[in-house]
Scaffold this motif. Structure first.
Motif, PDB file in Angstrom:
ATOM      1  N   SER A 196       4.917  -2.666  45.264  1.00  0.00           N
ATOM      2  CA  SER A 196       3.759  -1.927  44.915  1.00  0.00           C
ATOM      3  C   SER A 196       2.476  -1.755  43.545  1.00  0.00           C
ATOM      4  O   SER A 196       2.204  -1.245  43.451  1.00  0.00           O
ATOM      5  N   ASP A 197       2.518  -3.233  43.788  1.00  0.00           N
ATOM      6  CA  ASP A 197       1.200  -3.600  43.012  1.00  0.00           C
ATOM      7  C   ASP A 197       0.028  -3.195  43.678  1.00  0.00           C
ATOM      8  O   ASP A 197       0.028  -4.153  44.114  1.00  0.00           O
ATOM      9  N   THR A 216       7.273 -21.261  46.040  1.00  0.00           N
ATOM     10  CA  THR A 216       8.246 -20.817  46.814  1.00  0.00           C
ATOM     11  C   THR A 216       7.672 -18.823  46.446  1.00  0.00           C
ATOM     12  O   THR A 216       7.826 -19.036  45.272  1.00  0.00           O
ATOM     13  N   VAL A 217       7.856 -18.469  46.613  1.00  0.00           N
ATOM     14  CA  VAL A 217       7.928 -16.291  46.874  1.00  0.00           C
ATOM     15  C   VAL A 217       8.741 -15.662  46.967  1.00  0.00           C
ATOM     16  O   VAL A 217       9.124 -15.919  47.905  1.00  0.00           O
ATOM     17  N   SER A 218       8.722 -14.890  45.729  1.00  0.00           N
ATOM     18  CA  SER A 218      10.055 -13.798  46.450  1.00  0.00           C
ATOM     19  C   SER A 218       9.803 -12.376  45.980  1.00  0.00           C
ATOM     20  O   SER A 218       8.827 -12.176  45.200  1.00  0.00           O
ATOM     21  N   GLU A 219       9.581 -11.481  46.745  1.00  0.00           N
ATOM     22  CA  GLU A 219       9.070 -10.277  46.383  1.00  0.00           C
ATOM     23  C   GLU A 219      10.287  -9.385  45.941  1.00  0.00           C
ATOM     24  O   GLU A 219      11.241  -9.125  45.816  1.00  0.00           O
ATOM     25  N   ILE A 220       9.718  -7.794  44.767  1.00  0.00           N
ATOM     26  CA  ILE A 220      10.600  -6.864  44.281  1.00  0.00           C
ATOM     27  C   ILE A 220      10.299  -6.186  44.783  1.00  0.00           C
ATOM     28  O   ILE A 220       8.544  -5.314  44.878  1.00  0.00           O
ATOM     29  N   PRO A 221      11.129  -6.081  45.399  1.00  0.00           N
ATOM     30  CA  PRO A 221      10.583  -4.362  46.171  1.00  0.00           C
ATOM     31  C   PRO A 221      10.066  -2.850  44.822  1.00  0.00           C
ATOM     32  O   PRO A 221      11.165  -2.755  44.496  1.00  0.00           O
ATOM     33  N   GLY A 222       9.117  -2.157  45.298  1.00  0.00           N
ATOM     34  CA  GLY A 222       9.115  -1.362  44.197  1.00  0.00           C
ATOM     35  C   GLY A 222       8.273  -1.913  42.917  1.00  0.00           C
ATOM     36  O   GLY A 222       8.571  -0.569  42.582  1.00  0.00           O
ATOM     37  N   GLY A 223       7.849  -3.222  43.175  1.00  0.00           N
ATOM     38  CA  GLY A 223       7.466  -4.092  41.272  1.00  0.00           C
ATOM     39  C   GLY A 223       6.010  -3.308  41.710  1.00  0.00           C
ATOM     40  O   GLY A 223       5.075  -3.701  42.182  1.00  0.00           O
ATOM     41  N   THR A 224       6.024  -3.127  40.379  1.00  0.00           N
ATOM     42  CA  THR A 224       4.385  -2.577  40.171  1.00  0.00           C
ATOM     43  C   THR A 224       3.657  -4.145  39.593  1.00  0.00           C
ATOM     44  O   THR A 224       4.188  -4.576  39.414  1.00  0.00           O
TER      45      THR A 224
END
Length: 248
Positions: A196-197, A216-224
């Protein structure tokens, strides 16, 4: 943010970092205009396993600046390098947020002996920096998504840095080219992307991953954009797991 204040003199300037926790060191590098006190939530989580140094660049947070300095992105990189040496930290992992992510890439490419691993949260600068006006518009879109209690300390940090220094560094960031340096980043690298950035587009993280093939890429759902504040436990969990797996 509580914790002891670590102070050394670098290039004639008193440079400070807030320190908390026990264990192997980890250095947190803030974004443009940001200050150590904006990262208290994530530092508390990281300090469960690490001694966390929340570094303030010159003219930011608790650290001294001087008129006209820092003027360029290279000034920030070289000051961080000198601060690591003056602090006796040796080869350490670095966690950079926003422009701090771009800065730790720069440091790892130019001074690889000082970096054992990188974690970049919402890093700027790839493949090109948007113009200052666009950056401001994106930050304005992000502000309502952040925790209300985060905004006063963020505003205090920007006031402390000052509009002249902020504008000067933002303009120089447009000139600075990180892309050609990324293939020279040899340290294990983790990229953290808040979904959410509005400031950092998801595709830019994919560009970085291609330029640093081992990243490597890790997603943080809802992360601003201030994902270190909005999701501190998640950022800390990804970071600490990554460092354990990397043996750092």
């Amino acid at each position: 943010m509580s914790g002891a204040v670590h102070t050394v003199r670098v290039a004639g300037l008193l440079t400070r970092a807030r320190v908390r926790g026990e264990g192997p060191p980890l250095v947190l590098v803030p974004g443009l205009g940001c200050a150590s006190w904006m990262y208290g939530r994530v530092c508390r989580e990281l300090a469960r396993e690490r001694t966390v140094y929340a570094y303030d660049p010159p003219g930011h947070g608790l650290s001294q600046g001087r008129p006209g300095f820092p003027r360029t992105f290279e000034d920030l990189t070289e000051h961080l390098s000198a601060w690591l040496d003056a602090s006796g930290l040796g080869r350490v992992p670095l966690l950079g947020h926003s422009l701090g992510g771009e800065l730790v890439f720069d440091l790892a490419a130019r001074h690889p002996r000082q970096v054992s691993a990188l974690i970049a949260c919402a890093p700027t600068g790839i493949p090109e920096n948007p113009r200052v006006l666009m950056q401001l518009l994106r930050l304005a879109l992000d502000a309502p998504r952040e925790r209300p209690l985060f905004l006063p300390p963020a505003l205090a940090a920007y006031v402390r840095c000052g509009p002249a220094r902020l504008l000067r560094l933002a303009q120089d960031q447009n000139r600075h080219q990180t892309g050609p340096l990324l293939p020279h980043v040899l340290a294990p690298t983790l990229l953290l992307d808040g979904t959410s950035d509005p400031v950092i587009q998801a595709w830019t993280l994919e560009v970085i991953r291609r330029l640093i093939p081992h990243a490597t890429v890790s997603e943080i759902p809802g992360g601003t954009h201030a994902v270190t504040d909005s999701f501190p436990r998640t950022v800390a969990r990804y970071t600490l797991d990554f460092l354990r797996e990397a043996g750092v």
